[in-house]
Design an enzyme around this catalytic site. Sequence first.
Site, mmCIF file in Angstrom:
data_model
loop_
_atom_site.group_PDB
_atom_site.id
_atom_site.type_symbol
_atom_site.label_atom_id
_atom_site.label_comp_id
_atom_site.label_asym_id
_atom_site.label_seq_id
_atom_site.Cartn_x
_atom_site.Cartn_y
_atom_site.Cartn_z
ATOM 1 N N LYS A 1 4.173 19.573 -39.772
ATOM 2 C CA LYS A 1 4.616 19.757 -41.212
ATOM 3 C C LYS A 1 5.783 19.148 -41.406
ATOM 4 C CE LYS A 1 1.407 23.814 -41.789
ATOM 5 N NZ LYS A 1 1.479 25.413 -42.095
ATOM 6 N N TYR B 1 -6.042 22.366 -48.758
ATOM 7 C CA TYR B 1 -6.025 23.512 -48.748
ATOM 8 C C TYR B 1 -6.761 24.417 -49.651
ATOM 9 C CZ TYR B 1 -2.083 23.428 -45.177
ATOM 10 O OH TYR B 1 -1.300 23.513 -44.172
ATOM 11 N N PHE C 1 0.542 32.320 -52.486
ATOM 12 C CA PHE C 1 1.165 31.009 -51.967
ATOM 13 C C PHE C 1 0.774 29.792 -51.808
ATOM 14 C CE2 PHE C 1 -1.098 32.969 -48.223
ATOM 15 C CZ PHE C 1 -1.564 31.838 -47.756
ATOM 16 N N ARG D 1 -3.799 27.104 -30.775
ATOM 17 C CA ARG D 1 -3.575 28.233 -31.733
ATOM 18 C C ARG D 1 -2.578 29.161 -30.790
ATOM 19 N NH1 ARG D 1 -5.113 28.684 -36.872
ATOM 20 N NH2 ARG D 1 -4.752 30.815 -37.251
ATOM 21 N N THR E 1 1.238 32.809 -37.290
ATOM 22 C CA THR E 1 1.577 32.190 -38.557
ATOM 23 C C THR E 1 3.080 32.582 -38.898
ATOM 24 O OG1 THR E 1 -0.572 32.569 -39.177
ATOM 25 C CG2 THR E 1 1.055 31.949 -41.056
ATOM 26 N N ARG F 1 5.982 27.924 -33.065
ATOM 27 C CA ARG F 1 6.516 28.635 -34.180
ATOM 28 C C ARG F 1 7.693 29.471 -33.926
ATOM 29 N NH1 ARG F 1 0.632 29.466 -36.884
ATOM 30 N NH2 ARG F 1 0.390 27.664 -38.177
ATOM 31 N N ASN G 1 6.016 26.769 -41.211
ATOM 32 C CA ASN G 1 6.169 26.919 -39.937
ATOM 33 C C ASN G 1 5.510 25.913 -39.123
ATOM 34 O OD1 ASN G 1 3.701 26.775 -40.808
ATOM 35 N ND2 ASN G 1 2.759 28.677 -40.493
ATOM 36 N N HIS H 1 0.151 23.022 -38.285
ATOM 37 C CA HIS H 1 -0.904 23.426 -38.763
ATOM 38 C C HIS H 1 -2.242 23.373 -37.581
ATOM 39 C CE1 HIS H 1 -4.955 24.078 -40.828
ATOM 40 N NE2 HIS H 1 -5.377 22.791 -40.088
ATOM 41 N N GLU I 1 -11.916 19.278 -40.704
ATOM 42 C CA GLU I 1 -10.902 18.758 -40.768
ATOM 43 C C GLU I 1 -10.417 17.443 -39.953
ATOM 44 O OE1 GLU I 1 -8.826 23.385 -41.571
ATOM 45 O OE2 GLU I 1 -8.078 21.956 -39.844
HETATM 46 P P1 ATP Z 1 -2.631 27.087 -40.431
HETATM 47 O O1 ATP Z 1 -3.649 26.982 -41.141
HETATM 48 O O2 ATP Z 1 -1.470 26.262 -41.247
HETATM 49 O O3 ATP Z 1 -2.885 26.575 -39.041
HETATM 50 P P2 ATP Z 1 -2.561 29.682 -39.860
HETATM 51 O O4 ATP Z 1 -4.063 29.567 -40.008
HETATM 52 O O5 ATP Z 1 -1.917 30.293 -38.861
HETATM 53 O O6 ATP Z 1 -1.726 28.236 -40.365
HETATM 54 P P3 ATP Z 1 -3.208 30.504 -42.867
HETATM 55 O O7 ATP Z 1 -3.449 31.971 -43.022
HETATM 56 O O8 ATP Z 1 -4.369 29.466 -42.847
HETATM 57 O O9 ATP Z 1 -2.372 30.349 -41.332
HETATM 58 O O10 ATP Z 1 -2.177 29.817 -43.900
HETATM 59 C C1 ATP Z 1 -2.032 28.844 -43.972
HETATM 60 C C2 ATP Z 1 -0.543 28.210 -44.293
HETATM 61 O O11 ATP Z 1 -0.194 28.760 -45.581
HETATM 62 C C3 ATP Z 1 0.185 28.829 -43.046
HETATM 63 O O12 ATP Z 1 0.244 27.937 -42.160
HETATM 64 C C4 ATP Z 1 1.574 28.799 -43.844
HETATM 65 O O13 ATP Z 1 2.294 27.657 -44.049
HETATM 66 C C5 ATP Z 1 1.367 29.125 -45.247
HETATM 67 N N1 ATP Z 1 1.243 30.792 -45.389
HETATM 68 C C6 ATP Z 1 0.406 31.546 -44.814
HETATM 69 N N2 ATP Z 1 0.819 32.884 -45.339
HETATM 70 C C7 ATP Z 1 1.821 32.649 -46.115
HETATM 71 C C8 ATP Z 1 2.778 33.670 -46.848
HETATM 72 N N3 ATP Z 1 2.540 34.955 -46.914
HETATM 73 N N4 ATP Z 1 3.627 33.134 -47.583
HETATM 74 C C9 ATP Z 1 3.905 31.830 -47.650
HETATM 75 N N5 ATP Z 1 3.169 30.824 -46.925
HETATM 76 C C10 ATP Z 1 2.210 31.331 -46.270
HETATM 77 MG MG MG Z 2 -5.409 28.514 -41.298
#
Ligand code: ATP
Ligand code: MG
Length: 140
Positions: free
Chosen positions: A11, A51, A59, A87, A93, A104, A114, A117, A128
């Site tokens: 990212k 997304y 968010f 993962r 996350t 992370r 973070n 992805h 994806e």
């Molecule tokens: P990713 O999909 O990026 O691998 P993830 O699966 O761990 O991460 P998701 O729940 O899919 O997390 O959220 C996607 C992305 O949205 C996160 O990686 C982070 O960048 C952002 N995100 C998630 N939760 C929050 C939050 N509470 N506040 C701000 N940004 C968030």
């Molecule tokens: Mg995710």
Amino acid sequence: MAIERTLSIIKPDATRRNLTGAINDRFERGGLRIVAQKRLRLSQETAERFYAVHAERPFYRSLVSFMVSGPVVVQVLEGESAVAKNREVMGATDPAKAAAGTIRKDFAESIEANSVHGSDSPENAAQEIAFFFAGTEICP
Ligand code: ATP
Ligand code: MG
């Protein structure tokens, strides 16, 4: 157990700090092989589509703005149970909750910025990967 592929994105917070190589080292040490990789700037439209599953989350707008704020590196990682393995290497996350030694925990700036992805299931990984790569761009 099977050889899988997963989509990874390094990212903008990480490319800004020149961490691409350090993060790739974590993947390779974790047994994942980078079989496709390109650095690009996401357009607003591409980030919104990628997304779209989070469109109703509070968010979403901020996440899209962050993801277009600088270059990203999109990658296909391959290996044994690659989705789950990636993962594990990424960590939770929220970096405050991520385990020691994860990407992370060591590199993320915040729950939003973070650093990486990773696809969350083999089905989403296939979608994806196809979102970003033509089959001819993947070189196992
Ligand atoms: P990713 O999909 O990026 O691998 P993830 O699966 O761990 O991460 P998701 O729940 O899919 O997390 O959220 C996607 C992305 O949205 C996160 O990686 C982070 O960048 C952002 N995100 C998630 N939760 C929050 C939050 N509470 N506040 C701000 N940004 C968030
Ligand atoms: Mg995710």
